[in-house]
Design a protein around this motif. Structure first.
Motif, mmCIF file in Angstrom:
data_model
loop_
_atom_site.group_PDB
_atom_site.id
_atom_site.type_symbol
_atom_site.label_atom_id
_atom_site.label_comp_id
_atom_site.label_asym_id
_atom_site.label_seq_id
_atom_site.Cartn_x
_atom_site.Cartn_y
_atom_site.Cartn_z
ATOM 1 N N ILE A 158 0.817 -1.200 0.000
ATOM 2 C CA ILE A 158 0.000 0.000 0.000
ATOM 3 C C ILE A 158 0.864 1.270 0.000
ATOM 4 O O ILE A 158 0.527 2.279 -0.602
ATOM 5 C CB ILE A 158 -0.983 0.002 1.196
ATOM 6 N N GLY A 159 2.022 1.202 0.682
ATOM 7 C CA GLY A 159 2.924 2.352 0.704
ATOM 8 C C GLY A 159 3.421 2.706 -0.679
ATOM 9 O O GLY A 159 3.473 3.889 -1.064
ATOM 10 N N TRP A 163 2.797 6.182 -2.939
ATOM 11 C CA TRP A 163 3.897 6.927 -3.541
ATOM 12 C C TRP A 163 3.691 7.090 -5.044
ATOM 13 O O TRP A 163 3.976 8.156 -5.614
ATOM 14 C CB TRP A 163 5.221 6.240 -3.241
ATOM 15 N N GLU A 164 3.191 6.062 -5.696
ATOM 16 C CA GLU A 164 2.922 6.151 -7.131
ATOM 17 C C GLU A 164 1.835 7.184 -7.426
ATOM 18 O O GLU A 164 1.923 7.936 -8.397
ATOM 19 C CB GLU A 164 2.498 4.781 -7.671
ATOM 20 N N ARG A 167 3.163 10.698 -7.167
ATOM 21 C CA ARG A 167 3.943 11.057 -8.363
ATOM 22 C C ARG A 167 3.096 11.049 -9.627
ATOM 23 O O ARG A 167 3.616 11.248 -10.725
ATOM 24 C CB ARG A 167 5.107 10.080 -8.528
ATOM 25 N N LEU A 168 1.780 10.817 -9.462
ATOM 26 C CA LEU A 168 0.851 10.759 -10.598
ATOM 27 C C LEU A 168 1.283 9.692 -11.604
ATOM 28 O O LEU A 168 1.134 9.860 -12.825
ATOM 29 C CB LEU A 168 0.732 12.127 -11.294
ATOM 30 N N LYS A 169 1.798 8.595 -11.075
ATOM 31 C CA LYS A 169 2.188 7.460 -11.907
ATOM 32 C C LYS A 169 1.126 6.374 -11.736
ATOM 33 O O LYS A 169 1.001 5.774 -10.678
ATOM 34 C CB LYS A 169 3.557 6.921 -11.472
ATOM 35 N N PHE A 170 0.364 6.141 -12.804
ATOM 36 C CA PHE A 170 -0.787 5.255 -12.703
ATOM 37 C C PHE A 170 -0.528 3.943 -13.432
ATOM 38 O O PHE A 170 0.280 3.873 -14.358
ATOM 39 C CB PHE A 170 -2.026 5.956 -13.263
ATOM 40 N N LEU A 182 -5.645 1.205 -3.259
ATOM 41 C CA LEU A 182 -6.215 2.422 -2.693
ATOM 42 C C LEU A 182 -7.671 2.596 -3.115
ATOM 43 O O LEU A 182 -8.513 3.011 -2.310
ATOM 44 C CB LEU A 182 -5.391 3.649 -3.114
ATOM 45 N N GLN A 183 -7.953 2.274 -4.368
ATOM 46 C CA GLN A 183 -9.337 2.332 -4.829
ATOM 47 C C GLN A 183 -10.204 1.346 -4.059
ATOM 48 O O GLN A 183 -11.316 1.674 -3.623
ATOM 49 C CB GLN A 183 -9.407 2.025 -6.324
#
Length: 274
Positions: A158-159, A163-164, A167-170, A182-183
């Protein structure tokens, strides 16, 4: 073929999920705005069975300093100047109006408490029925277990997921075909904690339910405590919706809307994957 062209269209949302989603959108919008209409009748929250005007958990009220009237929002004893937003609002002529939230975000309109309550109760039951339909479908189809329940390995990472997102890294490729951890946690918190709390406290405050089942108010520590919990749960749902809308905007408005209208969602394939 360029990297931008490497996309795969998948069937992401079933018809039942899409239908209940849009009913929820309408119901929650009316519930929020009619709820603010009701709240404006007395824009303050307390704990216990009765209103303690001298010690509110939260209140939007006018306060006079010298010859000038200010709108003050009190939260847990802290006073914040919210003039022209909450408490007191001035117009261009210098005249003021005492109110909680702006009337522009309330339904059905300016100081119509009776109609606001009727709208709120009607759409609350619509929301409950729609939620039961979604729950039954999720249990029968396995949607709840397969798509929303996070696995142990997902919880351990989850950490990294947080972090992703910072950083807007999907996710791309196969990872984008399912909800991330997270969703899943956000949906479960809303579905299993916030919504039941909002429903239960709303029923506890209903005069008809209160007369037939007085123990409901006792569970929440009194009418004013139930009202405060109801407001907090509703605020949590609003926060979820705001974050949800922001993520839709960031990750692609049309792609996300199309997936909730037609069920089809285009995922970007990582470089080297076709």
């Amino acid at each position: 073929m360029t990297t931008e062209d490497k996309r795969e269209v998948i069937y992401r949302h079933s018809g039942a999920v899409r239908a209940t989603h849009w009913v929820n959108v309408i119901a929650l919008l009316v519930l929020l705005m009619s709820g603010l209409q009701i709240f404006n009748a007395h824009p303050a929250l307390y704990l216990g069975a009765k209103s303690n005007f001298d010690d509110p958990v939260m209140a939007m009220r006018p306060m006079k300093h010298g010859d000038e009237l200010f709108g003050i929002t009190t939260i847990a004893g802290w006073n914040i100047d919210t003039t022209n937003l909450f408490g007191v609002a001035y117009d261009e002529a210098g005249d003021y109006e005492i109110r909680g939230f702006p009337w522009s975000v309330t339904l059905p309109g300016h100081r119509d408490l009776a109609t606001g309550r009727r709208w709120h109760f009607f759409f609350a039951w619509l929301f409950v029925i729609n939620g039961l339909i979604y729950l039954i479908y999720s249990l029968i189809s396995g949607h709840l277990r397969k798509d929303l329940a996070p696995s142990g390995s997902e919880l351990k990472h989850i950490g990294a997921s947080i972090w992703e997102h910072i950083r807007l890294k999907f996710p791309q490729g196969d990872e984008a075909k399912r909800y991330n951890v997270l969703q899943k946690l956000a949906y479960l918190i809303v579905a299993l904690v916030l919504l039941p709390l909002m429903l239960a406290t709303g029923l506890a405050m209903s005069p008809g339910m209160d007369a037939g089942y007085p123990f409901l108010l006792e569970i929440f520590g009194g009418r004013q405590s139930a009202r405060t919990i109801h407001f907090i749960a509703a605020s949590g749902i609003v926060l979820f919706v705001v974050v949800h809308i922001v993520m839709v905007l960031i990750t692609g408005v049309w792609n996300n809307l199309r997936s909730m209208i037609t069920g089809r969602y285009a995922i970007k394939l990582p470089e080297g994957q076709s």
